[in-house]
Design an enzyme around this catalytic site. Structure first.
Site, mmCIF file in Angstrom:
data_model
loop_
_atom_site.group_PDB
_atom_site.id
_atom_site.type_symbol
_atom_site.label_atom_id
_atom_site.label_comp_id
_atom_site.label_asym_id
_atom_site.label_seq_id
_atom_site.Cartn_x
_atom_site.Cartn_y
_atom_site.Cartn_z
ATOM 1 N N HIS A 1 -26.421 -0.677 -31.280
ATOM 2 C CA HIS A 1 -26.030 -1.213 -29.957
ATOM 3 C C HIS A 1 -24.633 -0.782 -29.514
ATOM 4 O O HIS A 1 -24.064 -1.376 -28.610
ATOM 5 C CB HIS A 1 -26.115 -2.745 -29.934
ATOM 6 C CG HIS A 1 -27.477 -3.280 -30.216
ATOM 7 N ND1 HIS A 1 -28.556 -3.051 -29.385
ATOM 8 C CD2 HIS A 1 -27.954 -4.017 -31.259
ATOM 9 C CE1 HIS A 1 -29.639 -3.636 -29.894
ATOM 10 N NE2 HIS A 1 -29.300 -4.214 -31.030
ATOM 11 N N SER B 1 -33.974 -2.412 -32.478
ATOM 12 C CA SER B 1 -33.487 -3.567 -31.741
ATOM 13 C C SER B 1 -33.307 -3.210 -30.273
ATOM 14 O O SER B 1 -32.788 -2.138 -29.951
ATOM 15 C CB SER B 1 -32.156 -4.044 -32.332
ATOM 16 O OG SER B 1 -31.656 -5.155 -31.619
ATOM 17 N N GLU C 1 -31.374 -0.450 -23.517
ATOM 18 C CA GLU C 1 -31.325 0.488 -24.638
ATOM 19 C C GLU C 1 -32.139 -0.049 -25.802
ATOM 20 O O GLU C 1 -32.457 -1.224 -25.864
ATOM 21 C CB GLU C 1 -29.876 0.737 -25.069
ATOM 22 C CG GLU C 1 -29.058 -0.502 -25.371
ATOM 23 C CD GLU C 1 -29.100 -0.947 -26.830
ATOM 24 O OE1 GLU C 1 -29.686 -0.241 -27.671
ATOM 25 O OE2 GLU C 1 -28.544 -2.020 -27.122
#
Length: 213
Positions: free
Chosen positions: A66, A114, A138
């Site tokens: 992330h 994720s 994303e």
């Protein structure tokens, strides 16, 4: 709306059937699965966001953990199916980050996916929150998935399936590394009847998995 993350962990990242370096697939989110936050992603949650990305000619980013400063490749396919958010991607092996990510994925050190998203619509249902519409920003490869339902598949898993289908450990390792042609290149290991029988059993397993969705 702030950017939020949600991980998944059961369906591991799968290496591409072609054996192309850097190519993999997996599930970034699993529908109907209660995560560690007591939240459930509903079927259809990503449809509007995916349609907008297609309309705009854009795509959710592929990041490492992330971190917006660490792009590692691109997603070549993102779709919703009955199980969840399915993705195919290609790591950028011309970059140091992409090359490092591939080394970790290939070794099985990291296999979590994720999603990074903005919540658009959700509702409380008893003790759970149901996420109905999400703006997908994303999808990252991560070390600590939270959801418990989607990961990257490893070569070791493919080798296990192949050996159970009747191939030797050596033959299974060659196929896992480079596809069926990798085995065929070595004529001493290439037993056409055994390979065809294994392929038929694997095809049957894949069909049963698709029809069970």
């Amino acid at each position: 709306m702030s950017l939020q993350n949600k991980s998944a962990q059961v369906f591991r990242i799968k290496f591409a059937a072609t054996g192309a370096p850097g190519a993999f697939s997996g599930y970034g989110s699993i529908f109907g699965n209660v995560d560690s936050y007591g939240e459930i992603v509903e079927p259809g949650a990503f449809n509007a966001s995916l349609l907008k990305h297609r309309s705009d000619g854009s795509a959710p980013l592929m990041l490492w953990g992330h971190n917006p400063d660490q792009p590692i490749g691109k997603w070549t396919e993102i779709v919703e199916d009955k199980r969840g958010l399915y993705l195919r991607g290609m790591l950028n092996l011309a970059s140091s980050r992409g090359k490092d990510a591939w080394a970790h994925v290939e070794a099985g050190d990291v296999d979590g996916l994720s999603i990074g998203y903005r919540e658009v619509k959700a509702k409380q249902d008893g003790i759970y929150r149901r996420l109905e519409v999400l703006d997908l920003m994303e999808v990252s490869i991560v070390t600590f998935p939270a959801n418990g339902a989607a990961r990257i598949g490893s070569k070791r898993e493919l080798e296990a399936v192949l050996t159970k289908s009747g191939l030797s450990q050596g033959a299974a390792a060659k196929i896992a590394a480079g596809g069926w042609p990798a085995l065929a290149r070595n004529s001493s290991d290439f037993e056409i009847e055994t390979v065809n029988a294994a392929a038929a059993r694997i095809a049957g397993l894949a069909h049963s998995m698709r029809t069970s969705k």
